[in-house]
Enzyme design. Structure first.
Site, short mmCIF file in Angstrom:
data_model
loop_
_atom_site.label_atom_id
_atom_site.label_comp_id
_atom_site.label_asym_id
_atom_site.label_seq_id
_atom_site.Cartn_x
_atom_site.Cartn_y
_atom_site.Cartn_z
N ALA A 227 0.80 -1.12 0.01
CA ALA A 227 0.23 0.12 -0.13
C ALA A 227 0.72 1.18 0.08
O ALA A 227 0.61 2.18 -0.73
CB ALA A 227 -0.79 -0.23 1.27
N CYS B 226 -6.48 0.82 14.26
CA CYS B 226 -7.11 -0.18 15.08
C CYS B 226 -6.18 -0.65 16.23
O CYS B 226 -6.70 -1.63 16.83
CB CYS B 226 -7.57 -1.39 14.16
SG CYS B 226 -6.25 -2.21 13.29
#
Length: 395
Positions: free
Chosen positions: A282, A339
């Site tokens: 990414a 997260c």
């Protein structure tokens, strides 16, 4: 059965009197009865006043409290706690909804069942134990779950190989505790269908915690070009497609994740040419992007699972968000998440603020996001709040 009694040092009972459900090993003065790891033990103050009963475990967190009142940890106990968890999901409209058959049914301390996670996917419940006590009680919990859910439950899958403390040397195996699994499981979330691989996929097979945030993204998708980084099962991408995006690109370094994303897109939007998936890192993909997208989603895996790597994690969030700020089109929308439980809401917001300042772009916060209500946070256990996110406009 109870395995003994743990006596605390003087003054170490205050957190339990405030109903925090953890007893740390450094607070223990003495143990009576030689409890084995996973046993239910009574916890008492230095003056022998009863404080609670919970699962004993070797390690920093020595006891996870199940009840602050005297109680037998038996079939009736498990059924009562599981029924209470089910009732909350009914109240939230997540159970019995014809357009939604998946949710988190039990969220550890948030449902007063510390160390236990249960996600429901249609007629299947996927159970994860994060403590030795819950692992040893798995059969009793499965039996109670059958009673609590009734005929709507046809399969219970136990998946704890990667979640139990390694020092316990339990050698757990993932297995079906009840019924037979569907060979091609497909679940329904807010009217959209998803393949779920609870046997080999991450966590319990699907990230149910982003459901409400995916719905929000759908509202911003119309007529926008969208980049979904760290896409995993492609949840955000599927919602973006339904929202009317003109183009959706999904990126993940895992070929298995990309294959699952493409299956989910095809399941909901067959032969739709708006979507394209890329098996690529990414960070690398984002570095090569040059103002190509109106909306970018950053939903990376946890950068920090322990406090000793918090500094590096915050640097990672700053770098990732700064690159996104530099690459997004003027007037673009960024959905960005963390997260990592050890990254506080303020830490994450500061990391995004620093990234915005580094990019030199004008940035406005539109939404501050969190985990959904089927991941309730016990007010006495703030550690249960792990998902945080921001939706920002970038000029």
């Amino acid at each position: 059965m109870n395995g003994g009694r743990i006596c605390l040092k003087p003054g170490k009972e205050e957190s339990l009197r405030r109903f925090h459900p953890w007893v740390f090993s450094g607070a223990i003065a003495a143990m009576q009865g030689n409890p084995e790891e996973g046993d239910a033990v009574e916890v008492v103050a230095a003056d022998r006043t009863f404080l609670g009963i919970g699962h004993y475990q070797i390690g920093s967190i020595a006891v996870r409290i199940l009840s602050f009142r005297p109680a037998a940890i038996d079939h009736a106990f498990w059924v009562g706690r599981l029924r209470a968890a089910c009732e909350l999901r009914h109240m939230l409209g997540l159970a019995g909804d014809p357009d939604n058959d998946t949710c988190r049914l039990v969220y550890g301390e948030g449902d007063r069942l510390p160390g236990l996670i249960i996600d429901r996917y249609g007629a299947t419940a996927v159970m994860q134990a994060h403590s030795v006590g819950m692992h040893r009680a798995r059969t009793a919990i499965a039996n109670a779950l059958k009673e609590a859910l009734g005929e709507g439950l046809q399969h219970i899958y136990y998946k704890s190989e990667g979640t139990l403390p390694f020092k316990a040397a339990l050698e757990p195996e993932n297995e079906s505790l009840y019924g037979r699994p569907d060979t091609e499981p497909v679940v329904l979330e807010k009217g959209l269908r998803f393949h779920v691989d609870w046997q080999k996929g991450q966590k319990t097979g699907f990230f149910v915690d982003q459901r409400e945030n995916r719905l929000l993204l759908e509202q911003y998708a119309r007529n926008r070009s969208i980049l979904n980084l760290f896409c995993y099962t492609g949840g955000f991408s599927v919602y973006a497609m339904r929202g009317g995006a003109t183009l959706v690109h999904s990126v993940d370094s895992s070929a298995k994740a990309i294959a699952l994303t493409e299956k989910n897109i095809a399941l909901n939007f067959p032969d739709d040419t708006r979507h394209q998936a890329f098996t690529e890192d990414a960070f690398d993909f984002l570095e090569k992007t040059d103002n190509a997208y109106d909306l970018i989603i950053l939903d990376p895996p946890a950068f920090a699972k322990h406090k000793n790597v918090l500094r590096n994690a915050l640097q990672g969030y700053r770098k990732l968000n700064a690159t996104a700020f530099e690459r997004i089109k003027p007037g673009g929308i960024l959905f960005t998440f963390s997260c990592s439980q050890v990254v506080s809401r303020n830490d994450f917001r500061l990391a995004v603020f620093s990234a915005a300042a580094q990019s030199g772009r004008h940035v406005r916060i539109l939404h501050q996001l969190a985990q959904p209500p089927d991941h309730p946070v016990n007010i006495y256990h703030p550690e249960g709040e792990y998902l945080k996110g921001l939706v920002v406009e970038v000029d």
